[in-house]
Design a protein around this motif. Sequence first.
Motif, short mmCIF file in Angstrom:
data_model
loop_
_atom_site.label_atom_id
_atom_site.label_comp_id
_atom_site.label_asym_id
_atom_site.label_seq_id
_atom_site.Cartn_x
_atom_site.Cartn_y
_atom_site.Cartn_z
N MET A 1 12.91 -1.62 5.40
CA MET A 1 12.61 -0.78 4.24
C MET A 1 13.71 0.27 4.13
O MET A 1 14.09 0.88 5.13
N GLY A 2 14.20 0.50 2.91
CA GLY A 2 15.22 1.50 2.69
C GLY A 2 14.63 2.91 2.68
O GLY A 2 13.46 3.12 2.38
N THR B 1 -0.22 7.29 13.92
CA THR B 1 1.01 7.14 13.15
C THR B 1 1.90 6.09 13.80
O THR B 1 2.11 6.11 15.01
N ARG B 2 2.41 5.19 12.98
CA ARG B 2 3.30 4.12 13.45
C ARG B 2 4.72 4.45 13.00
O ARG B 2 4.94 4.79 11.84
N TYR B 3 5.65 4.34 13.92
CA TYR B 3 7.06 4.59 13.62
C TYR B 3 7.82 3.28 13.77
O TYR B 3 7.44 2.39 14.51
N GLY B 4 8.92 3.19 13.07
CA GLY B 4 9.78 2.02 13.17
C GLY B 4 11.12 2.34 12.53
O GLY B 4 11.36 3.45 12.07
N PHE B 5 11.99 1.34 12.47
CA PHE B 5 13.28 1.61 11.88
C PHE B 5 13.26 1.34 10.39
O PHE B 5 12.54 0.49 9.90
N LYS B 6 14.02 2.14 9.68
CA LYS B 6 14.31 1.93 8.27
C LYS B 6 15.81 1.95 8.13
O LYS B 6 16.53 2.28 9.08
N ILE B 7 16.31 1.57 6.97
CA ILE B 7 17.75 1.52 6.76
C ILE B 7 18.17 2.49 5.65
O ILE B 7 17.38 2.84 4.80
N ARG B 8 19.41 2.93 5.74
CA ARG B 8 19.98 3.77 4.70
C ARG B 8 21.45 3.42 4.56
O ARG B 8 22.08 2.94 5.52
N PRO B 9 22.03 3.64 3.37
CA PRO B 9 23.45 3.35 3.18
C PRO B 9 24.29 4.20 4.11
O PRO B 9 23.92 5.31 4.46
N THR B 10 25.42 3.67 4.51
CA THR B 10 26.35 4.43 5.35
C THR B 10 27.69 4.53 4.62
O THR B 10 28.02 3.69 3.78
N ARG C 1 11.79 6.25 11.36
CA ARG C 1 10.97 6.96 10.38
C ARG C 1 9.51 6.56 10.56
O ARG C 1 9.20 5.52 11.13
N ARG C 2 8.62 7.38 10.00
CA ARG C 2 7.20 7.04 9.98
C ARG C 2 7.02 5.87 9.02
O ARG C 2 7.52 5.89 7.91
N ILE C 3 6.34 4.85 9.46
CA ILE C 3 6.06 3.69 8.61
C ILE C 3 4.73 3.90 7.89
O ILE C 3 4.65 3.80 6.69
N GLU D 1 0.82 -1.20 0.00
CA GLU D 1 0.00 0.00 0.00
C GLU D 1 0.86 1.26 0.00
O GLU D 1 0.60 2.21 -0.73
N GLN D 2 1.91 1.26 0.81
CA GLN D 2 2.81 2.42 0.84
C GLN D 2 3.52 2.59 -0.50
O GLN D 2 3.68 3.70 -0.98
N GLN D 3 3.95 1.50 -1.11
CA GLN D 3 4.63 1.60 -2.40
C GLN D 3 3.70 2.19 -3.44
O GLN D 3 4.12 3.00 -4.26
N ALA D 4 2.43 1.84 -3.41
CA ALA D 4 1.48 2.39 -4.37
C ALA D 4 1.37 3.91 -4.23
O ALA D 4 1.20 4.62 -5.21
N ARG D 5 1.50 4.42 -3.00
CA ARG D 5 1.43 5.86 -2.77
C ARG D 5 2.76 6.55 -2.97
O ARG D 5 2.83 7.68 -3.43
N SER D 6 3.86 5.91 -2.60
CA SER D 6 5.17 6.56 -2.53
C SER D 6 6.13 6.20 -3.66
O SER D 6 7.17 6.81 -3.78
#
Length: 73
Positions: A33-34, A62-71, A53-55, A4-9
């Motif tokens: 999720m990246g 609003t639900r928050y959780g961890f996401k990942i990003r390159p370092t 980040r906001r999930i 659902e999020q991918q469809a919006r984002s």
Amino acid sequence: EFAEQQARSGDYAAAIVALETDSGDETVSAPAMGTDADPADFSVGDRIETTIRRIYTQEGVTRYGFKIRPTSE
């Protein structure tokens, strides 16, 4: 679960990541999720960092959780 999020984002990176425990002698695996980068910027074996980040928002909560990003390390 993120369809659902991918469809919006739009597209995003999804990965199974290995995270070290505080002691450094164990790892745990978790789906993630990246964020903050193009999906093509993620590759197997890359070092990543986690960020909160906001999930999603559902029924006004609003639900928050961890996401990942390159370092760069």
